[in-house]
Design a protein around this motif. Structure first.
Motif, short mmCIF file in Angstrom:
data_model
loop_
_atom_site.label_atom_id
_atom_site.label_comp_id
_atom_site.label_asym_id
_atom_site.label_seq_id
_atom_site.Cartn_x
_atom_site.Cartn_y
_atom_site.Cartn_z
N ARG A 19 0.82 -1.22 0.00
CA ARG A 19 0.00 0.00 0.00
C ARG A 19 0.85 1.26 0.00
O ARG A 19 0.47 2.28 -0.56
CB ARG A 19 -0.96 -0.01 1.20
N ARG A 20 1.99 1.20 0.66
CA ARG A 20 2.81 2.40 0.68
C ARG A 20 3.44 2.65 -0.69
O ARG A 20 3.58 3.79 -1.12
CB ARG A 20 3.89 2.30 1.77
N ALA A 23 0.78 4.32 -2.65
CA ALA A 23 0.62 5.72 -2.24
C ALA A 23 1.74 6.59 -2.82
O ALA A 23 1.50 7.70 -3.30
CB ALA A 23 0.61 5.81 -0.72
N ARG A 24 2.95 6.06 -2.80
CA ARG A 24 4.09 6.84 -3.31
C ARG A 24 4.03 7.00 -4.81
O ARG A 24 4.35 8.05 -5.34
CB ARG A 24 5.40 6.14 -2.92
N ARG A 101 -12.21 13.29 3.14
CA ARG A 101 -11.92 12.13 3.97
C ARG A 101 -12.73 12.13 5.27
O ARG A 101 -12.91 11.09 5.90
CB ARG A 101 -10.42 12.12 4.28
N PHE A 104 -15.44 9.64 5.41
CA PHE A 104 -15.03 8.26 5.16
C PHE A 104 -14.97 7.52 6.48
O PHE A 104 -14.16 7.84 7.34
CB PHE A 104 -13.67 8.29 4.46
N SER A 107 -13.68 1.01 8.57
CA SER A 107 -12.79 0.52 9.62
C SER A 107 -11.33 0.56 9.15
O SER A 107 -11.03 0.27 7.99
CB SER A 107 -13.17 -0.92 9.98
N ALA A 108 -10.46 0.95 10.06
CA ALA A 108 -9.06 1.16 9.70
C ALA A 108 -8.36 -0.13 9.29
O ALA A 108 -7.27 -0.10 8.76
CB ALA A 108 -8.31 1.81 10.85
N ASP A 110 -9.70 -2.50 7.20
CA ASP A 110 -10.19 -3.05 5.94
C ASP A 110 -9.21 -2.77 4.80
O ASP A 110 -9.16 -1.66 4.27
CB ASP A 110 -11.58 -2.48 5.61
N ALA A 111 -8.45 -3.77 4.43
CA ALA A 111 -7.45 -3.59 3.37
C ALA A 111 -8.07 -3.56 1.99
O ALA A 111 -7.39 -3.32 1.00
CB ALA A 111 -6.40 -4.70 3.46
N VAL A 113 -10.01 -1.40 0.83
CA VAL A 113 -10.36 -0.04 0.45
C VAL A 113 -9.11 0.83 0.52
O VAL A 113 -8.28 0.66 1.41
CB VAL A 113 -11.42 0.54 1.43
N PHE A 114 -8.98 1.72 -0.45
CA PHE A 114 -7.85 2.65 -0.45
C PHE A 114 -8.36 4.03 -0.82
O PHE A 114 -8.92 4.21 -1.90
CB PHE A 114 -6.79 2.20 -1.46
N PHE A 115 -8.20 4.99 0.08
CA PHE A 115 -8.76 6.33 -0.13
C PHE A 115 -7.64 7.33 -0.34
O PHE A 115 -6.74 7.45 0.48
CB PHE A 115 -9.57 6.73 1.11
N ARG A 116 -7.72 8.08 -1.42
CA ARG A 116 -6.68 9.06 -1.71
C ARG A 116 -7.31 10.42 -2.03
O ARG A 116 -8.16 10.51 -2.90
CB ARG A 116 -5.84 8.59 -2.89
N ARG B 54 -3.39 5.00 9.04
CA ARG B 54 -3.88 4.56 7.73
C ARG B 54 -3.97 5.74 6.75
O ARG B 54 -3.53 5.65 5.61
CB ARG B 54 -5.25 3.92 7.90
N GLU B 58 -1.95 6.17 3.18
CA GLU B 58 -2.66 6.25 1.89
C GLU B 58 -2.45 7.59 1.22
O GLU B 58 -2.36 7.69 0.00
CB GLU B 58 -4.17 6.01 2.11
#
Ligand SMILES: Nc1nc2c(ncn2[C@@H]2O[C@H](COP(=O)(O)OP(=O)(O)OP(=O)(O)O)[C@@H](O)[C@H]2O)c(=O)[nH]1
Ligand SMILES: [Mg+2]
Lengths: 321, 138
Positions: A19-20, A23-24, A101, A104, A107-108, A110-111, A113-116, B54, B58
């Protein structure tokens, strides 16, 4: 040839669900940093298969609140979701407060979901480019559906048509006047209309009005945008909203419209990129062009007009030299 | 090389852990950072340390600012730092604001909170510290 071993390390990390790394890579795409192109190139062939759903509409109609509930619905259906939420940048300082956000509530842990959050950073083409790249990166990372919240300006963001496979236009009751001012573009981009805040009075009327308007302007290809009433407090109509989007996605597949749309979007993307590159190169060249200074002196002295000066500077480029 | 590469804006997460219901201070800081040209992800009230970490990952932020009034800082701030480390993101600097007694502030700094701002701090001070922290971390 394109086996995992050949991929840049960051692309491989994204495919493995890091995930990181995702994000990057999104930041690199946003900043248009050199590494972004290599990752985009490496992953492109694996993208273009998932729905990209645009959620657009005027300021404060409930786009973020709806996305929050749509995510819950999609998770019930066991589909993973990437979200890109765009907010405006200040034209003066370039700064931005990205507040989508707040709504949103996932739950922290839950992998799936990815919110940007993303700032619009000026020119419209720029947001579009970064949004498209972010959506592709999320798809490569394994997300099944991408939701894009457009910047809540006074107007419907027509550019979403160049990014999303399905677009939801969100409006609220008592939108009579609003629809009048929005109507240009509104019906071309809406695959689904959503009348949110249906808990407020006037929702039925608004829905009826919209249905009539939609009936007047049936779109090419045979899709007529359904009108769904929703509320986020208390939640209602969310299943229907997703079903309407899903029906449009199925329509795209059944009719072959998906390929037609995708071809048009990609053409727009290429032209936007060319225009960006050429424009940048040109600005740089002009900055150091001694002819510009000379012409500028004459324009300032009012011996020639700005258009004549511009024509003269543009001539070698327009002639392809 | 793209022209704007040098000035990619600083991304900062502003979050408010704990149960107290006021976020005026956090919002004022968020706006000041925005006016200084930063992209501020405003996560809102009542965030758990897990949610904060988190969001930081993200959003790929350069910096995290935490605000608290409820007095739970000694439990919540170190928890955020600990979770960041667990996610291999201990390099993201964290600063804090709120009503924090001197003795607690000393201990929080020792635990790894990089800067602490009391109610009397000026916005200029917060902005310039935030910028310094973000730039040295990048
Ligand atoms: N009554 C009512 N209020 C709603 C509903 N959905 C959202 N709201 C409220 O409308 C306001 C704006 O909601 P958001 O979800 O932030 O709207 P948005 O369209 O994302 O806003 P921007 O991103 O700022 O354009 C909030 O105060 C919500 O609580 C609804 O179904 N009914
Ligand atoms: Mg929003």
């Amino acid at each position: 040839m394109t086996g995992p071993a050949r991929l840049p390390a960051s692309a491989r990390a994204i495919l493995e669900g890091d995930r990181r790394a995702l994000a990057r890579a999104i930041s690199e795409a946003e900043d248009d940093r050199p590494g972004a192109a290599a990752v985009a190139r490496a992953l492109y062939a694996r993208t273009g298969k998932v729905p990209i759903v645009g959620i657009t509409g005027p300021l404060g109609v409930g786009k973020s609140s709806l996305i929050n509930l749509l995510v819950n619905r999609l998770r019930e259906l066991d589909r993973t979701v990437g979200i890109i939420a765009v907010d405006p940048s200040s034209p003066y300082t370039g700064g931005s407060v990205l507040g989508d956000r707040i709504r949103f509530e996932r739950s922290a842990t839950d992998a799936g979901v990815f919110f940007r959050s993303m700032a619009s950073r000026g020119e419209a083409g720029g947001v579009a480019a970064a949004t498209r790249e972010a959506a592709r990166l999320m798809e490569a990372a394994g997300f099944d559906v991408i939701l894009v919240e457009t910047v809540g300006s006074g107007q419907v963001d027509v550019a979403i048509r160049n990014i999303a496979t399905s677009s939801v236009v969100v409006l609220v009751p008592h939108l009579g006047d609003e629809v009048q001012t929005l109507k240009a573009g509104l019906f071309e981009i809406a695959d689904v209309f959503c009348v949110n805040k249906a808990d407020l009075p006037g929702a039925d009327l608004a829905r009826r009005d919209l249905r009539e308007l939609v009936g007047l302007g049936a779109r090419a290809g045979g899709w007529s945008a359904p009108v769904v009433a929703t509320s986020t407090q208390p939640p209602s109509g969310i299943e229907e909203l997703w079903n309407a989007v899903d029906a449009h996605e199925q329509f795209l597949d059944k009719t072959g419209q998906r390929e037609v749309d995708e071809r048009r979007r990609l053409s727009v993307e290429i032209v936007e990129r060319v225009r960006g590159e050429v424009g940048r190169a040109l600005s740089q060249r002009l900055e150091h062009d001694p002819e510009l200074k000379g012409l500028l002196d004459r324009v300032v002295a009012r011996s020639i007009d700005p258009r004549t000066a511009a024509d003269r500077l543009a001539r070698p480029v327009a002639r392809g030299r | 090389m793209p022209l704007h590469e040098k000035d990619a804006p600083i991304r900062v997460l502003i979050a408010k852990p704990g149960l107290d219901g006021h976020d005026r201070g956090a919002k004022v800081v968020a706006r000041a950072l925005r006016d200084a040209g930063m992209e501020v992800i405003y996560a809102g009230l009542r965030q758990t340390p897990e949610e904060i970490v988190r969001a930081a990952l993200e959003e790929d932020v350069d910096l995290i600012g935490l605000s608290i009034l409820s007095g739970a800082h000694m439990a919540l701030f170190p928890k955020v730092l600990q979770l960041l480390k667990r996610e291999h993101a201990g390099d993201i600097p964290v600063f804090a604001g709120g009503i924090i007694p001197d003795e607690d502030a000393r201990r929080l700094r020792k635990a790894g909170i990089r800067a602490i701002f009391g109610p009397g701090s000026s916005l200029e001070e917060i902005v310039s510290t935030a910028r310094k922290l973000a730039r040295t971390a990048q």
